[in-house]
Design an enzyme around this catalytic site. Structure first.
Site, PDB file in Angstrom:
ATOM      1  N   SER A 109       2.782  -3.389  -3.550  1.00  0.00           N
ATOM      2  CA  SER A 109       3.285  -3.756  -2.216  1.00  0.00           C
ATOM      3  C   SER A 109       4.493  -4.688  -2.315  1.00  0.00           C
ATOM      4  CB  SER A 109       2.165  -4.457  -1.449  1.00  0.00           C
ATOM      5  OG  SER A 109       2.672  -5.061  -0.289  1.00  0.00           O
ATOM      6  N   TYR A 164       8.543  -2.555   2.358  1.00  0.00           N
ATOM      7  CA  TYR A 164       8.654  -2.969   3.750  1.00  0.00           C
ATOM      8  C   TYR A 164      10.104  -3.374   3.915  1.00  0.00           C
ATOM      9  CZ  TYR A 164       3.601  -3.426   4.748  1.00  0.00           C
ATOM     10  OH  TYR A 164       2.270  -3.192   4.980  1.00  0.00           O
ATOM     11  N   THR A 176       7.237   2.294   3.774  1.00  0.00           N
ATOM     12  CA  THR A 176       6.149   2.328   4.747  1.00  0.00           C
ATOM     13  C   THR A 176       6.728   2.405   6.159  1.00  0.00           C
ATOM     14  OG1 THR A 176       4.564   1.210   3.332  1.00  0.00           O
ATOM     15  CG2 THR A 176       4.211   0.987   5.696  1.00  0.00           C
ATOM     16  N   LYS A 178       5.619   6.625   3.517  1.00  0.00           N
ATOM     17  CA  LYS A 178       4.175   6.374   3.632  1.00  0.00           C
ATOM     18  C   LYS A 178       3.843   6.079   5.088  1.00  0.00           C
ATOM     19  CE  LYS A 178       0.536   3.275   1.944  1.00  0.00           C
ATOM     20  NZ  LYS A 178       0.180   2.414   3.077  1.00  0.00           N
ATOM     21  N   HIS A 200      -2.306   3.562   7.539  1.00  0.00           N
ATOM     22  CA  HIS A 200      -2.381   2.189   7.035  1.00  0.00           C
ATOM     23  C   HIS A 200      -3.844   1.712   6.979  1.00  0.00           C
ATOM     24  CE1 HIS A 200       0.902  -0.771   6.182  1.00  0.00           C
ATOM     25  NE2 HIS A 200      -0.137  -1.580   6.062  1.00  0.00           N
TER      26      HIS A 200
END
Ligand code: FMN
Length: 385
Positions: free
Chosen positions: A136, A159, A185, A258, A282
């Site tokens: 992440s 992100y 994402t 994603k 998510h």
């Protein structure tokens, strides 16, 4: 006769021995766990309430979270017999590389909230079990160190902050660290209502500021080092398909999205030159739209028409769930909470055992269903209830 039987049952129900049997003990070691769900209770026991709430929760009424599980129950496996299942091959190919299993560790933020060794423990477990890990953006350990612990670069989940320069900096850093795949994402465009998490937080008597002294989320997130994140966000509500193309153009990494759930978006992604998709909501943590990820998979697979690989995540807890997702056209699947439970309860060995259990369960169903190779699974391998 009927009367004395009832009395006997009442006696049994009141007996402490039976009460103990009714509530099996929480796994004390990874080996105690019979399935990955057994790690959930162990994680709950190990974690402070606020951190457990962050791990467990969805949003609003957790309807999407539950739908991710319920979707699998509506699917049944259609087993074939006499197919020579003496040898199983779970290998899957992704971007020119063959992996031993279709199981991938999904990106999750703030892993040192679950275990002091956080992302490093996960990387070591992934290395030991030869499993693909996606890191992440809001990792608590920098990508360079995670790659070192993994022994090779992991995939990087992005992100994208609203500020383009910050986004670019994150991409350049992941690429420089050798990450072969960037997963943007797209299912967290704005704030969310994490009610379950908030409720668990209220149960926590500790003072959060003793561990999070500034109270600011980004201060302990090394991927934002050197960036001014005061009053900033890490997700960009302004993202659109032009943004996807712009991002695509600044990296040589394979570029996947994603969080895709709709056929229209899958078609647009292929048109935009995206290399792969992860069907995901998510883990039910963005909106309570109520649609299970496994229910969204078929329309995305149909729209893509085999042009790029489609992965999925959300609610995978059993080898049979993996099988069903593969039968609906997923090339591979990601797990989130199961390995986070293992990490929370036991660190690296917990993550290893979660991967081991799911791999064993997948092996069992591949044999039982008469499809010993992943490539042999197809839409005829399941029926909808
Ligand atoms: C605690 C937690 C943190 C997560 N953090 C991220 C994240 O940083 N980036 C991301 O793309 N997805 C994140 N996710 C979503 C997962 O990548 C994945 O989509 C989801 O967990 C899959 O569902 P499952 O938990 O039912 O397996 C997170 C999920 C959880 C449970």
């Amino acid at each position: 006769m009927q009367h004395s039987r009832r009395r006997f049952l009442n006696y049994l129900a009141a007996s402490p021995a039976l009460a103990q049997q009714a509530a099996p003990p929480v796994a004390a070691t990874p080996a105690d766990a019979l399935n990955v769900l057994d790690f959930e209770a162990a994680a709950r026991k190990a974690l402070p309430p606020a951190h457990y709430g962050y791990l467990a929760g969805g949003v609003d009424d957790d309807v999407t979270l539950r739908a991710n599980r319920l979707g699998f129950e509506r699917l049944q496996i259609r087993s074939r017999r006499l197919m020579d299942v003496s040898k199983v091959d779970m290998g899957v190919e992704l971007f020119g590389r063959t992996w031993d299993t279709p199981i991938i560790l999904a990106p999750a933020g703030s892993l040192n909230a679950f275990h002091a060794d956080g992302e490093i423990a996960v990387a070591r477990a992934a290395a030991k079990r030869k499993t693909l890990q996606i890191l992440s953006t809001v990792t608590t350990c920098p990508v360079e160190e995670v790659n070192k612990a993994r022994g090779e670069p992991v995939w990087f989940q992005l992100y994208a902050p609203p500020d383009w320069e910050k986004t670019k900096k994150l991409v350049v850093r992941a690429e420089a660290a050798g990450c072969p795949v960037l997963a943007l994402t797209v299912d967290r465009p704005g704030p969310r209502n994490s009610e379950t998490e908030y409720r668990f937080k209220k149960l926590d008597s500790r003072n959060c500021l003793s561990c999070h002294p500034t109270g600011r989320f980004y201060d302990r997130k090394p991927m934002f080092a050197g960036m001014d994140m005061v009053n900033q966000k890490h997700t960009n509500p302004g993202m659109n398909w032009q943004f996807v193309q712009r991002l695509r153009d600044i990296t040589k990494m394979k570029f996947i999205l994603k969080g895709i759930e709709a056929a229209e978006d899958a078609s647009l992604a292929v048109k935009a030159g995206v290399d792969g998709l992860i069907v995901s909501n998510h883990g039910g943590r963005d909106s309570d739209a109520g649609r299970g990820s496994i229910d969204a998979l078929p329309e995305v697979v149909a729209a893509v028409g085999g042009r790029i690989p489609v992965l999925m995540d959300g609610g995978i807890r059993r080898g049979t769930d993996i099988y069903k997702a593969l039968a609906l056209g997923a090339r591979a699947i990601c797990i989130g909470r199961p390995y986070l439970w293992g990490l929370s309860a036991f660190g690296q060995p917990g993550v290893e055992r979660v991967i081991e259990i799911l791999t064993q369960e997948l092996d069992l169903i591949l044999r039982a269903a008469g499809t010993p190779r992943i490539a042999a699974i197809n839409s005829g391998s399941i029926v909808r209830r």
